[in-house]
Design a protein around this motif. Structure first.
Motif, PDB file in Angstrom:
ATOM      1  N   SER A   1       0.842  -1.187   0.000  1.00 47.50           N
ATOM      2  CA  SER A   1       0.000   0.000   0.000  1.00 47.50           C
ATOM      3  C   SER A   1       0.877   1.235   0.000  1.00 47.50           C
ATOM      4  N   VAL A   2       0.341   2.312  -0.540  1.00 46.83           N
ATOM      5  CA  VAL A   2       1.100   3.558  -0.617  1.00 46.83           C
ATOM      6  C   VAL A   2       0.133   4.731  -0.534  1.00 46.83           C
ATOM      7  N   VAL A   3       0.536   5.768   0.190  1.00 45.51           N
ATOM      8  CA  VAL A   3      -0.214   7.012   0.267  1.00 45.51           C
ATOM      9  C   VAL A   3       0.645   8.106  -0.367  1.00 45.51           C
ATOM     10  N   LEU A   4       0.097   8.770  -1.362  1.00 45.39           N
ATOM     11  CA  LEU A   4       0.828   9.800  -2.075  1.00 45.39           C
ATOM     12  C   LEU A   4       0.104  11.135  -1.944  1.00 45.39           C
ATOM     13  N   GLY A   5       0.795  12.207  -2.240  1.00 39.31           N
ATOM     14  CA  GLY A   5       0.182  13.518  -2.284  1.00 39.31           C
ATOM     15  C   GLY A   5      -0.221  13.861  -3.709  1.00 39.31           C
ATOM     16  N   GLY A   6      -0.960  14.938  -3.855  1.00 42.70           N
ATOM     17  CA  GLY A   6      -1.357  15.362  -5.194  1.00 42.70           C
ATOM     18  C   GLY A   6      -2.807  15.079  -5.477  1.00 42.70           C
ATOM     19  N   LEU A   7      -3.149  15.012  -6.763  1.00 48.31           N
ATOM     20  CA  LEU A   7      -4.515  14.753  -7.196  1.00 48.31           C
ATOM     21  C   LEU A   7      -4.706  13.254  -7.437  1.00 48.31           C
ATOM     22  N   PRO A   8      -5.806  12.679  -6.970  1.00 48.34           N
ATOM     23  CA  PRO A   8      -6.044  11.246  -7.183  1.00 48.34           C
ATOM     24  C   PRO A   8      -5.997  10.844  -8.650  1.00 48.34           C
ATOM     25  N   SER A   9      -6.630  11.637  -9.514  1.00 48.31           N
ATOM     26  CA  SER A   9      -6.668  11.271 -10.929  1.00 48.31           C
ATOM     27  C   SER A   9      -5.270  11.248 -11.527  1.00 48.31           C
ATOM     28  N   VAL A  10      -4.437  12.212 -11.144  1.00 51.53           N
ATOM     29  CA  VAL A  10      -3.079  12.279 -11.682  1.00 51.53           C
ATOM     30  C   VAL A  10      -2.266  11.072 -11.239  1.00 51.53           C
ATOM     31  N   GLN A  11      -2.359  10.713  -9.967  1.00 53.75           N
ATOM     32  CA  GLN A  11      -1.585   9.580  -9.461  1.00 53.75           C
ATOM     33  C   GLN A  11      -2.037   8.261 -10.089  1.00 53.75           C
ATOM     34  N   LEU A  12      -3.332   8.090 -10.264  1.00 54.52           N
ATOM     35  CA  LEU A  12      -3.831   6.868 -10.886  1.00 54.52           C
ATOM     36  C   LEU A  12      -3.432   6.788 -12.353  1.00 54.52           C
ATOM     37  N   ILE A  13      -3.519   7.893 -13.052  1.00 55.73           N
ATOM     38  CA  ILE A  13      -3.135   7.907 -14.470  1.00 55.73           C
ATOM     39  C   ILE A  13      -1.646   7.634 -14.616  1.00 55.73           C
ATOM     40  N   GLU A  14      -0.834   8.176 -13.708  1.00 53.71           N
ATOM     41  CA  GLU A  14       0.599   7.895 -13.755  1.00 53.71           C
ATOM     42  C   GLU A  14       0.865   6.410 -13.509  1.00 53.71           C
ATOM     43  N   ALA A  15       0.102   5.788 -12.621  1.00 58.34           N
ATOM     44  CA  ALA A  15       0.246   4.353 -12.386  1.00 58.34           C
ATOM     45  C   ALA A  15      -0.102   3.563 -13.643  1.00 58.34           C
ATOM     46  N   SER A  16      -1.099   4.031 -14.374  1.00 51.26           N
ATOM     47  CA  SER A  16      -1.464   3.386 -15.636  1.00 51.26           C
ATOM     48  C   SER A  16      -0.340   3.510 -16.648  1.00 51.26           C
ATOM     49  N   ARG A  17       0.262   4.698 -16.721  1.00 53.32           N
ATOM     50  CA  ARG A  17       1.369   4.892 -17.654  1.00 53.32           C
ATOM     51  C   ARG A  17       2.555   3.996 -17.307  1.00 53.32           C
ATOM     52  N   ALA A  18       2.686   3.674 -16.019  1.00 50.61           N
ATOM     53  CA  ALA A  18       3.784   2.818 -15.585  1.00 50.61           C
ATOM     54  C   ALA A  18       3.498   1.343 -15.838  1.00 50.61           C
TER      55      ALA A  18
END
Length: 288
Positions: free
Chosen positions: A88-105
């Motif tokens: 599990s991980v907790v990040l800062g920022g916008l939820p949509s941005v973090q999820l989209i970045e995970a998709s790109r990865a």
């Protein structure tokens, strides 16, 4: 396509996201994938407050609270699915941005929805529409009305005149790895020939099947409105798979009325697969 090895599930302490996490854990266990629960600080469903002073809690307090909740969920899932690799991980920022970045990865995204109202809505800060539209990789939307599958079948919605081969390959590989059948459904509208659609469906599947020729496949051509036909055909099955491009409005999920209704009305998890995936597992948007 090859199914992503990592599944990232958005979590925000809501019942809907918890349901999505349980579904994702079951999926990962059955397909031997890794699961990551991703939360973004500041998106806690019930706002934290400093009771003594009547002020909103500081960001650090929110992150600590969310981290504790996330760890409880991770521990519970680990107990329920002892063979599952989960972090599990907790990040800062916008939820949509973090999820989209995970998709790109290179991750497969899983998000939960309220399943209410005229628009697809998520308790991850209302970002579901943005995530499903913008994420380059496949996204699974888990409905709040989710029940246990009655049929061990994956349903694939396909347009024989403009099929999404990425969606077909996703469905074929998932069905093979889960040891379930595949139901392929094509819709025809008024004035269209079901026989012609059936022949085109045969040709489309022949191109996509490849090494999956031993998989039991049930092909159906059904007359009716696409979103209604697909929701009904998928009811009680394991999963509904659709491509994000097609003549019936699937040109970009939630940009067309058909795609919006398919995801909103389906009673089973629905995965939207994009054409020309631009994923790259070398990018570590979500840190290990």
């Amino acid at each position: 396509m090859t199914l992503p090895d990592l599944v990232v599930c958005g979590f925000d302490d809501s019942p809907q996201s918890l349901m999505a996490a349980h579904w994702a854990a079951d999926w990962c266990t059955r397909l031997h994938m890794r699961l990551r629960l991703l939360a973004v600080s500041g998106t806690v469903g019930t706002a934290s407050r400093d009771i003594s002073r009547g002020r909103p809690a500081e960001p650090a307090d929110q992150q600590a609270e969310l981290s504790a909740q996330l760890e409880q969920v991770r521990a519970h899932l680990t107990e329920s699915y002892p063979t599952l690799s989960i972090d599990s991980v907790v990040l800062g920022g916008l939820p949509s941005v973090q999820l989209i970045e995970a998709s790109r990865a290179g991750a497969l995204l899983v998000i939960g929805t309220r399943g209410l109202g005229p628009a697809l809505s998520s308790l991850l800060g209302g970002v579901a529409e943005h995530v499903v539209t913008r994420a380059p990789g496949p996204v699974v939307v888990v409905p709040s009305t989710l029940t246990r599958a009655r049929e061990h079948v994956i349903t694939l919605g396909i347009d024989p005149q403009g099929p999404s081969f990425e969606a077909a390959r996703f469905a074929l590989e998932a069905a093979e790895r889960m040891a379930v059948g595949l139901r392929v459904v094509a819709c025809v509208e008024a004035g269209e020939s079901p026989d012609r659609a059936a022949m085109m469906l045969d040709d489309s599947l022949a191109t996509a099947i490849g090494d999956h020729s031993d998989l039991p496949i049930d092909q159906r051509v059904v007359r009716g409105r696409s979103h209604e036909v697909l929701a009904e055909a998928a009811a009680g099955t394991e999963l509904l798979v659709v491509g994000s491009r097609g003549r019936s409005g699937l040109t970009g999920l939630l940009l067309g009325s058909t795609s919006r209704r398919v995801v909103r009305e389906a009673s089973v998890p629905t995965v939207v697969v994009k054409p020309g995936q631009e994923q790259g597992s070398s990018r570590a948007a979500v840190r290990s």
